[in-house]
Design a protein around this motif. Structure first.
Motif, PDB file in Angstrom:
ATOM      1  N   ILE A   1       4.808   5.028  -9.264  1.00  0.00           N
ATOM      2  CA  ILE A   1       3.613   4.803  -8.442  1.00  0.00           C
ATOM      3  C   ILE A   1       3.167   3.353  -8.546  1.00  0.00           C
ATOM      4  O   ILE A   1       2.862   2.715  -7.533  1.00  0.00           O
ATOM      5  N   CYS A   2       3.145   2.816  -9.769  1.00  0.00           N
ATOM      6  CA  CYS A   2       2.752   1.414  -9.955  1.00  0.00           C
ATOM      7  C   CYS A   2       3.725   0.475  -9.238  1.00  0.00           C
ATOM      8  O   CYS A   2       3.302  -0.518  -8.636  1.00  0.00           O
TER       9      CYS A   2
ATOM     10  N   PHE B   1       3.803  -2.703  -2.040  1.00  0.00           N
ATOM     11  CA  PHE B   1       2.868  -2.756  -0.916  1.00  0.00           C
ATOM     12  C   PHE B   1       1.974  -3.995  -0.986  1.00  0.00           C
ATOM     13  O   PHE B   1       1.751  -4.669   0.021  1.00  0.00           O
ATOM     14  N   VAL B   2       1.477  -4.305  -2.177  1.00  0.00           N
ATOM     15  CA  VAL B   2       0.620  -5.487  -2.334  1.00  0.00           C
ATOM     16  C   VAL B   2       1.423  -6.752  -2.052  1.00  0.00           C
ATOM     17  O   VAL B   2       0.942  -7.667  -1.375  1.00  0.00           O
TER      18      VAL B   2
ATOM     19  N   LEU C   1       0.637  -9.438   0.900  1.00  0.00           N
ATOM     20  CA  LEU C   1       0.380 -10.852   0.643  1.00  0.00           C
ATOM     21  C   LEU C   1       1.368 -11.768   1.394  1.00  0.00           C
ATOM     22  O   LEU C   1       0.991 -12.862   1.803  1.00  0.00           O
ATOM     23  N   VAL C   2       2.588 -11.326   1.594  1.00  0.00           N
ATOM     24  CA  VAL C   2       3.590 -12.131   2.299  1.00  0.00           C
ATOM     25  C   VAL C   2       3.232 -12.229   3.779  1.00  0.00           C
ATOM     26  O   VAL C   2       3.346 -13.302   4.380  1.00  0.00           O
ATOM     27  N   PHE C   3       2.793 -11.148   4.391  1.00  0.00           N
ATOM     28  CA  PHE C   3       2.548 -11.148   5.829  1.00  0.00           C
ATOM     29  C   PHE C   3       1.128 -11.538   6.216  1.00  0.00           C
ATOM     30  O   PHE C   3       0.852 -11.745   7.389  1.00  0.00           O
ATOM     31  N   TYR C   4       0.210 -11.603   5.286  1.00  0.00           N
ATOM     32  CA  TYR C   4      -1.152 -11.981   5.651  1.00  0.00           C
ATOM     33  C   TYR C   4      -1.541 -13.184   4.921  1.00  0.00           C
ATOM     34  O   TYR C   4      -2.041 -13.831   4.431  1.00  0.00           O
TER      35      TYR C   4
END
Length: 116
Positions: A101-102, A108-109, A113-116
């Motif tokens: 899960i981690c 996802f994080v 961060l890469v796309f935004y």
């Protein structure tokens, strides 16, 4: 309590539980019959018990009484067992599911961060 001896009790307890003598640590002894708090440590060189050893201890202790040679029937009022070798604890006390899960959350994080 005047007839109590740590070494003799630990030897008898070791035999009754089927664990090595060096694994038994007497924590405290109190009067009132004889009340002994003790800890059973994993075998030397190990940080945890094998799962079959934990199962065996649980079976013996859950009976509620234990024949301790020289002291008669000892009444087991409570006990707590550690996880056995079959435990899936991997890193910092996290289970395999928690690590997954981690890892997914980290991905996802990172993508966010890469796309935004």
């Amino acid at each position: 309590i005047s007839t109590y001896d740590d070494t003799t009790f630990a030897e008898s307890l070791s035999a009754a539980l089927g664990v090595p003598l060096e694994s038994i640590v007497i924590v405290s002894v109190r009067a009132g019959s004889i009340m002994v708090d003790f800890v059973i440590l994993p075998p030397a060189g190990s940080i945890k018990f094998k799962s079959d050893a934990v199962s065996s201890l649980e079976r013996v202790l859950s009976l509620g009484t234990l024949d301790v040679q020289g002291y008669g029937a000892a009444v087991v009022t409570s006990f707590e067992l550690p996880p056995g070798a079959s435990s899936d604890v991997l890193i910092l006390g996290l289970s395999l599911i928690e690590v997954c899960i981690c890892s997914i959350l980290f991905v996802f994080v990172a993508i966010f961060l890469v796309f935004y």
